[in-house]
Write an enzyme that holds these catalytic residues in place. Structure first.
Site, short mmCIF file in Angstrom:
data_model
loop_
_atom_site.label_atom_id
_atom_site.label_comp_id
_atom_site.label_asym_id
_atom_site.label_seq_id
_atom_site.Cartn_x
_atom_site.Cartn_y
_atom_site.Cartn_z
N GLU A 293 0.89 -1.17 0.00
CA GLU A 293 0.00 0.00 0.00
C GLU A 293 0.91 1.21 0.00
O GLU A 293 1.73 1.36 0.90
CB GLU A 293 -0.93 -0.02 1.22
N CYS A 327 -1.68 8.68 4.25
CA CYS A 327 -1.67 8.36 2.82
C CYS A 327 -2.98 8.83 2.18
O CYS A 327 -3.05 9.12 1.00
CB CYS A 327 -1.49 6.87 2.63
#
Ligand code: NAD
Length: 541
Positions: A293, A327
């Site tokens: 990720e 993020c």
């Protein structure tokens, strides 16, 4: 006798403490903070359950008060990294053969320890070491980590129930083995919960791991490791080796027994890992599973029908909470000209009320960015915007690293939709806005959908259902986590499985069953009750 189908009930998400003034939790956390920041811990590597001290030291400091040293940690060198791989391989057989209910019980116990005995310790460690305010620490190192551990246990039990069809002549079974070899967990600084989960999710499936924490979150991550041990994790199942990324990568990613990498971090680092693995594939015994990720350039797209107050609030919270170091943080926004003056006024009004400073002062919403590298990189983007004729800094822009790494919440207005800060991940409290003419709505929607190499999170704002539906379709591949009339951050385990595609990752959805499937290798078994005794088929007669 091992003779029952054990059930794990679907968990509910861990309730979040508010830390409002006067609550006992606030008092307890304040005491913990004062106590922990006075101490300087010595953090060893933990390999095969043993403390290993290398004498090659790194430091954990408070980003908002960089002269205060929280811990000195021992950095693993090539010898210790190899030792950690051996320890993981050695612990493997017994761990994968442990009845699953016992494996799962360890992580359920860890969740309970975090929920109670260690909640304040882990929150204070995350606040001090990663510069999170009390609420941001609570939703990360307490609630999200607890949720990951409990939901993983539940999802795994659901997977184990999945069985194929059988017929009267034979019985078909599927068992869910661990991967052969060992798994490497390479974890980011920004979420203590992610660091814990990148280890816990492969481990609960029966894998053993070598864990490289980020150098800027060794402090909180060490407490997580200790909690796993106290919960009963056998020696060697997770091996904690703070180390230099390149050194770790050279040994681990070229090892023939590498079964998989569980990574969260930046896009470029993941690409480097992928290349190393590709170069080494002839030497590898398996096709290592790559779960990553990675970065984001998360958008907020507003239609002229948007509720302006809700939009401005989402921009503030989505862009500036945890200093934009999520993020999922909103970092590019497309706002129609007809509502921009009102949005701009609300942004200016709100940012003027945001206090920036030390985590121990609970009135500060924004704290420091993680370290000098991050500070310099964020500052360089702001300076670029200040100097560029294609952009204007309309809010904030101040940076000060005299005591800690402080960057003011900053809003840039870009005159071009492809201005640098509309495309590149900054990972700081910087939002760039592109104001579009209302008549260019369709064209701007297409730009938002296609202009970016990332596709992690995104949000749309509109009160018109036709437009919501249209935007949802137009942006179908632009985000793995898509929000309607909400900020693009704050995914909750079990509610919004998390992950993105394109340059943002392999989209294996942390906090869901989908992620666990990557850490198991199914074996199909067929047992025939009355085996054929002749090779002659009817058609041959
Ligand atoms: P980073 O890529 O700098 O570091 C991540 C980890 O990789 C650290 O442990 C680091 O030491 C290690 N590393 C660095 N170079 C390496 C190498 N050559 N070989 C092996 N390991 C190496 O990321 P970070 O600064 O810790 O975290 C921020 C990044 O993470 C941002 O890009 C953010 O978007 C991303 N992130 C993504 C998600 C998501 O779910 N998509 C979640 C959190 C963070």
């Amino acid at each position: 006798m091992h003779n029952a189908f054990f059930e794990i009930r679907k968990p509910v998400n861990e309730p979040i403490f508010t830390y409002a003034k006067g609550t006992p939790q606030r008092e307890e956390l304040t005491r913990k903070l004062a106590e922990m920041k006075k101490d300087t811990l010595e953090i060893p590597c933990i390999i095969g359950g043993k403390e290993i001290k290398t004498g090659n030291m790194g430091q954990c400091v408070e980003p908002h008060n960089k002269s205060n040293i929280l811990a000195n940690y021992h950095i693993a060198g090539p010898g210790e990294i190899k030792m950690a791989i051996d320890a993981a391989l050695c612990a493997k057989r017994e761990w994968e053969n442990m009845p699953w209910e016992h494996r799962v019980a360890i992580f359920l116990k860890a969740a309970q320890l975090i929920s109670t005995k260690y909640r304040m310790t882990l929150n204070a460690a995350t606040m001090l070491g990663q510069s999170k305010n009390a609420y941001q620490a609570e939703i990360d190192s307490a609630c999200e980590l607890i949720d990951f551990l409990r939901f993983n246990a539940y999802f795994l039990s659901e997977i184990y129930k999945e069985q194929p069809l059988s017929v009267p002549e034979h019985w078909n079974r599927v068992e869910y083995r661990a991967l052969e070899g060992f798994v490497a967990a390479v974890t980011p600084f920004n979420f203590t919960a992610i660091a814990g989960n990148l280890n816990a999710s492969p481990a609960i499936c029966g894998n053993t791991l070598v864990w490289k924490p980020s150098s800027t979150s060794v402090y909180s991550n060490y407490f997580v490791m200790r909690i796993f041990q106290e919960a009963g994790l056998p020696a060697g199942v997770i091996n904690f080796v703070p180390s230099k990324g390149v050194e770790f990568g050279e040994i681990v990613f070229r090892h023939p027994e590498l079964a998989g990498i569980h990574f969260t971090g930046s896009t470029q680092v993941f690409k480097t890992m992928w290349k190393t693995l590709g170069e080494n594939i002839e030497n590898s015994k398996y096709y290592p599973r790559l779960v990553g990720e990675t970065g984001g350039k998360d958008f907020v797209f507003a239609h002229k029908s948007a509720d302006v107050t809700a939009l401005a609030t989402a921009l503030i919270c989505g862009s500036f909470e945890y200093q934009g170091q999520k993020c999922s943080a909103a970092s590019r926004a497309y706002i129609p000209r007809s509502i921009w003056p009102e949005v701009e006024a609300k942004l200016k009004d709100s940012v003027a009320k945001i206090k920036v400073g030390d985590v121990s002062d609970f009135t500060n919403l924004v704290n420091a960015v993680i370290d000098a590298n991050a500070f310099n990189s964020i500052k360089s983007y702001i300076e670029h915007a200040k100097a560029s004729s294609d952009a204007e800094v309309i809010i904030g822009g101040g940076c000060n690293d005299s005591k800690g790494y402080f960057v003011e919440p900053t809003v840039i207005v870009a005159k071009k939709h492809d201005y640098k800060t509309m495309l590149e991940e900054i990972f700081g409290p910087v939002l760039t806005v592109f104001v579009y003419d209302d008549k260019d709505y369709e064209e701007t929607l297409a730009i938002c959908a296609g202009s970016c190499s990332y596709a992690l999170t995104g949000a749309i704002f509109s009160q018109d259902r036709n437009e919501i539906s249209r935007m949802e379709r137009a942006l179908v591949d632009a985000a793995g986590n898509f929000y309607i009339n909400d900020k693009p951050t704050g995914a909750v385990v079990g509610q919004q499985p998390f992950g993105g595609a394109r340059g943002s990752g392999t989209n294996d959805k942390a906090g869901s069953k989908l992620n666990l499937y990557r850490w198991i290798s199914a074996r199909s078994m067929k047992e025939t009750f009355n085996p054929p005794v002749s090779f002659e088929y009817p058609f041959m007669k």
